[in-house]
Write a protein that holds these residues in place. Structure first.
Motif, PDB file in Angstrom:
ATOM      1  N   UNK A  99      45.285  25.640  33.561  1.00  0.00           N
ATOM      2  CA  UNK A  99      44.637  25.535  32.166  1.00  0.00           C
ATOM      3  C   UNK A  99      44.149  26.824  31.686  1.00  0.00           C
ATOM      4  N   UNK A 100      43.584  27.781  32.410  1.00  0.00           N
ATOM      5  CA  UNK A 100      42.868  29.064  32.013  1.00  0.00           C
ATOM      6  C   UNK A 100      43.966  30.112  31.172  1.00  0.00           C
ATOM      7  N   UNK A 101      45.268  29.611  31.349  1.00  0.00           N
ATOM      8  CA  UNK A 101      46.197  30.523  30.450  1.00  0.00           C
ATOM      9  C   UNK A 101      46.242  30.471  29.210  1.00  0.00           C
ATOM     10  N   UNK A 102      45.390  29.646  28.688  1.00  0.00           N
ATOM     11  CA  UNK A 102      45.248  29.483  27.216  1.00  0.00           C
ATOM     12  C   UNK A 102      44.559  30.767  26.730  1.00  0.00           C
ATOM     13  N   UNK A 103      44.025  31.428  27.416  1.00  0.00           N
ATOM     14  CA  UNK A 103      43.223  32.645  26.966  1.00  0.00           C
ATOM     15  C   UNK A 103      43.632  34.036  27.759  1.00  0.00           C
ATOM     16  N   UNK A 104      43.116  35.132  27.248  1.00  0.00           N
ATOM     17  CA  UNK A 104      43.409  36.434  27.850  1.00  0.00           C
ATOM     18  C   UNK A 104      42.381  36.650  28.968  1.00  0.00           C
ATOM     19  N   UNK A 105      41.235  36.451  28.655  1.00  0.00           N
ATOM     20  CA  UNK A 105      40.034  36.611  29.679  1.00  0.00           C
ATOM     21  C   UNK A 105      39.936  35.420  30.526  1.00  0.00           C
ATOM     22  N   UNK A 106      39.909  35.551  31.782  1.00  0.00           N
ATOM     23  CA  UNK A 106      40.178  34.443  32.693  1.00  0.00           C
ATOM     24  C   UNK A 106      39.139  34.886  33.941  1.00  0.00           C
ATOM     25  N   UNK A 107      38.487  33.919  34.408  1.00  0.00           N
ATOM     26  CA  UNK A 107      37.814  33.953  35.917  1.00  0.00           C
ATOM     27  C   UNK A 107      38.174  32.874  36.577  1.00  0.00           C
ATOM     28  N   UNK A 108      38.589  32.804  37.891  1.00  0.00           N
ATOM     29  CA  UNK A 108      38.953  31.970  38.679  1.00  0.00           C
ATOM     30  C   UNK A 108      38.514  32.047  39.897  1.00  0.00           C
ATOM     31  N   UNK A 109      37.905  31.020  40.365  1.00  0.00           N
ATOM     32  CA  UNK A 109      37.330  31.143  41.810  1.00  0.00           C
ATOM     33  C   UNK A 109      38.540  30.995  42.904  1.00  0.00           C
ATOM     34  N   UNK A 110      38.608  31.907  43.849  1.00  0.00           N
ATOM     35  CA  UNK A 110      39.488  31.619  44.957  1.00  0.00           C
ATOM     36  C   UNK A 110      39.093  30.907  46.149  1.00  0.00           C
ATOM     37  N   UNK A 111      37.697  30.909  46.503  1.00  0.00           N
ATOM     38  CA  UNK A 111      37.230  30.291  47.674  1.00  0.00           C
ATOM     39  C   UNK A 111      36.878  28.939  47.355  1.00  0.00           C
ATOM     40  N   UNK A 112      36.939  28.194  48.559  1.00  0.00           N
ATOM     41  CA  UNK A 112      36.753  26.642  48.440  1.00  0.00           C
ATOM     42  C   UNK A 112      35.337  26.612  47.898  1.00  0.00           C
ATOM     43  N   UNK A 113      35.000  25.676  47.329  1.00  0.00           N
ATOM     44  CA  UNK A 113      33.348  25.339  47.130  1.00  0.00           C
ATOM     45  C   UNK A 113      32.795  25.054  48.342  1.00  0.00           C
ATOM     46  N   UNK A 114      33.625  24.424  49.322  1.00  0.00           N
ATOM     47  CA  UNK A 114      33.077  24.282  50.718  1.00  0.00           C
ATOM     48  C   UNK A 114      32.544  25.316  51.418  1.00  0.00           C
ATOM     49  N   UNK A 115      33.242  26.530  51.101  1.00  0.00           N
ATOM     50  CA  UNK A 115      32.672  27.606  51.809  1.00  0.00           C
ATOM     51  C   UNK A 115      31.533  28.291  50.835  1.00  0.00           C
ATOM     52  N   UNK A 116      31.673  28.294  49.639  1.00  0.00           N
ATOM     53  CA  UNK A 116      30.542  28.850  48.734  1.00  0.00           C
ATOM     54  C   UNK A 116      30.788  28.452  47.262  1.00  0.00           C
ATOM     55  N   UNK A 117      29.681  27.663  46.747  1.00  0.00           N
ATOM     56  CA  UNK A 117      29.956  27.001  45.529  1.00  0.00           C
ATOM     57  C   UNK A 117      29.221  27.804  44.498  1.00  0.00           C
ATOM     58  N   UNK A 118      30.313  28.234  43.542  1.00  0.00           N
ATOM     59  CA  UNK A 118      29.809  29.286  42.582  1.00  0.00           C
ATOM     60  C   UNK A 118      29.146  28.646  41.389  1.00  0.00           C
TER      61      UNK A 118
END
Length: 246
Positions: free
Chosen positions: A38-57
């Motif tokens: 869904x983030x593709x609606x914008x040019x500026x995107x931040x996507x977490x790659x690690x599972x929240x079970x390793x580290x919850x941003x």
């Protein structure tokens, strides 16, 4: 406009994977799959790659690594307590994310004075099991807008316009149930942004109930996935117009 999917990630560093007690399916159930799309609606995107079970941003740094079951919906996350060096490695991921966010938001503030963040999440509503009734709709809107971490009065034109336009979207011949601060109020990412960019940054924490997928199998309804993306995209002109009034 920035669109984020900070809980989309499913990856684990090798040191975390070695002691992870949860299966892939168990982790996926509490993650936010498909939000990155869904983030593709914008040019500026931040996507977490690690599972929240390793580290919850989306939690304060001191609570970003789940240790006890009560930190993670009663789930036993680890085969053994993570060693300090494992935790330190996970927190390095956390710090890198927030450093990147700070650089991006500073650049946007300097160039445009203001910016809006769509902070995309999803949440479960069939926690009692795949064959049990879903949670009652009264306390579980299809879309929960979390605005509890901001100066609501300052950003009211943006929030009100976003909610109105998302609610008005033709979602397969009906309207989405969009309500504010019913299930969630926003997390650490919103708090951090509003603390560091109080005059320039507006983070709307947008939680979609997992009505568009089977939260137990992870299988989505691709038609509804696409419709959600379109519904979010439909709000952009109004939000940017409202931003100019701030």
């Amino acid at each position: 406009l920035v669109v984020t999917a900070i809980h989309d990630g499913h990856a684990l560093r090798p040191a975390a994977a070695e002691i992870m007690a949860l299966s892939d399916a168990e982790r996926l159930r509490e993650e936010d799959p498909f939000t990155a799309g869904w983030t593709t609606i914008a040019d500026n995107r931040l996507i977490g790659s690690q599972s929240r079970f390793e580290v919850d941003l989306n939690r304060p740094r001191a609570q970003a690594v789940y240790i006890q079951p009560e930190d993670a919906w009663g789930l036993h996350v680890w085969k053994e307590t993570p060693a300090p060096q494992v935790i330190a490695g996970s927190l390095a991921v956390y710090d890198a994310f927030y450093n990147n966010a700070f650089r991006l938001f500073t650049a946007l503030e300097n160039r445009f004075n203001h910016f809006v963040v769509f902070d995309l999440h999803t949440y479960n509503h069939r926690r009692e099991g795949p064959d049990a009734p879903p949670a009652e709709a009264a306390g579980n809107p299809e879309v929960n807008l979390g605005t509890g971490t901001m100066d609501r009065d300052k950003w009211a034109p943006i929030i009100d316009r976003f909610q109105a336009d998302l609610s008005a979207f033709d979602f397969g011949g009906r309207q989405l149930d969009v309500r504010e601060n019913i299930k969630f109020f926003g997390g650490q990412f919103g708090s951090w942004t509003h603390e560091n960019f109080p005059d320039s940054g507006c983070v709307i924490s947008i939680e979609f109930k997992k009505f568009f997928m089977d939260e137990w199998t992870g299988i989505p309804d691709v038609t509804q996935l696409a419709a959600i993306r379109q519904s979010l995209q439909s709000t952009i002109p109004g939000v940017l117009a409202a931003l100019k009034t701030i």
